[in-house]
Motif scaffolding. Structure first.
Motif, PDB file in Angstrom:
ATOM      1  N   GLN A   1      57.057  -1.067   4.183  1.00  0.00           N
ATOM      2  CA  GLN A   1      56.130  -2.106   3.226  1.00  0.00           C
ATOM      3  C   GLN A   1      56.345  -1.455   1.707  1.00  0.00           C
ATOM      4  N   VAL A   2      56.086  -2.141   0.870  1.00  0.00           N
ATOM      5  CA  VAL A   2      56.474  -1.825  -0.483  1.00  0.00           C
ATOM      6  C   VAL A   2      55.308  -0.892  -0.978  1.00  0.00           C
ATOM      7  N   PRO A   3      55.535  -0.097  -1.854  1.00  0.00           N
ATOM      8  CA  PRO A   3      54.515   0.985  -2.586  1.00  0.00           C
ATOM      9  C   PRO A   3      53.533   0.299  -3.245  1.00  0.00           C
ATOM     10  N   MET A   4      52.123   0.765  -2.845  1.00  0.00           N
ATOM     11  CA  MET A   4      51.088   0.385  -3.575  1.00  0.00           C
ATOM     12  C   MET A   4      50.275   1.457  -3.848  1.00  0.00           C
ATOM     13  N   PRO A   5      50.465   2.112  -5.035  1.00  0.00           N
ATOM     14  CA  PRO A   5      49.481   3.473  -5.041  1.00  0.00           C
ATOM     15  C   PRO A   5      48.336   3.310  -4.717  1.00  0.00           C
TER      16      PRO A   5
END
Length: 226
Positions: free
Chosen positions: A199-203
């Motif tokens: 998945q895309v990074p989401m801090p």
């Protein structure tokens, strides 16, 4: 596993103390991520044990946000004992809420969020040129659903929606300890799965991660990846 309570006592399994509930609200507030909806090509109802997701997908269909509802899900960690697939159950709920068979598609193989997306992509290949989609999920799954869809199906404009339920309402309608354990696992996966390219990074903000770590220490770690 048993967990230390607010006064250092050990909570019995199933009990949720005030401290754990406060920490869980911090995690909940981060994981719930929805935005303004716009017309889309399809609504994807992500299978789970909570049939309110299917009912909400039906409401969005009636409001004409999209012409098609895809219900996706085989059996997962909570629904492994179901006699029907999540998609079959969700389809029945959608029909009971007025969605006709002609507007329903079933994807019955997915066992996790990533497969919800990739299996639906295969299902729609050659059938629907998806340019925009609305992901309908449990409130605390919306952020991870978006992060997963943006990685596994790029080029689609994704938004997320969920039943309009706050933490307290959701806790009253579910096994609170179980769903805290699920949230803890989902938050960890926001980090682990981004590192693995799922998945895309989401801090995750520091305060939210601190709440996660304390909940793990308190024993809410059933779904933590070891």
């Amino acid at each position: 596993m048993r967990a230390a309570g607010d006064n250092g006592a050990v909570e019995s399994h199933g009990a949720v103390g005030a401290r754990a509930r406060a920490l869980a609200r911090v995690v909940w507030d981060h994981l719930v991520l929805t935005g303004p909806l716009s017309k889309a090509d399809a609504i994807l109802a992500l299978g789970c044990h909570d049939t309110r997701v299917a009912a909400h997908a039906a409401r969005l269909w009636h409001a004409r946000w999209a012409p098609v509802v895809v219900v996706t899900g085989g059996r997962g960690k909570i629904t492994s004992a179901w006699t029907e697939t999540e998609a079959q159950v969700f389809a029945r709920v959608a029909r009971e809420n007025g969605v006709p068979d002609g507007a329903l598609l079933l994807e019955e193989t997915a066992t996790n969020t990533g497969e919800n997306i990739t299996a639906t992509r295969r299902l729609l290949d050659g059938r629907l040129d998806l340019r925009s989609g609305i992901l309908v999920a449990k409130p605390y799954m919306t952020r991870r659903a978006l992060a997963t869809a943006r990685k596994q199906w790029p080029g689609v404009a994704w938004t997320a929606a969920c039943p309009d339920l706050g933490y307290e309402t959701y806790a009253d309608g579910d096994d609170e300890r179980r769903f805290i354990e699920l949230m803890v696992g989902d938050l960890q996966r926001m980090e682990v799965y981004a590192e693995r390219g799922y998945q895309v990074p989401m801090p995750v903000p520091a305060a939210v991660w601190a709440a996660y770590e304390e909940l793990v220490e308190m024993g809410y770690d059933r779904h933590v990846i070891r």
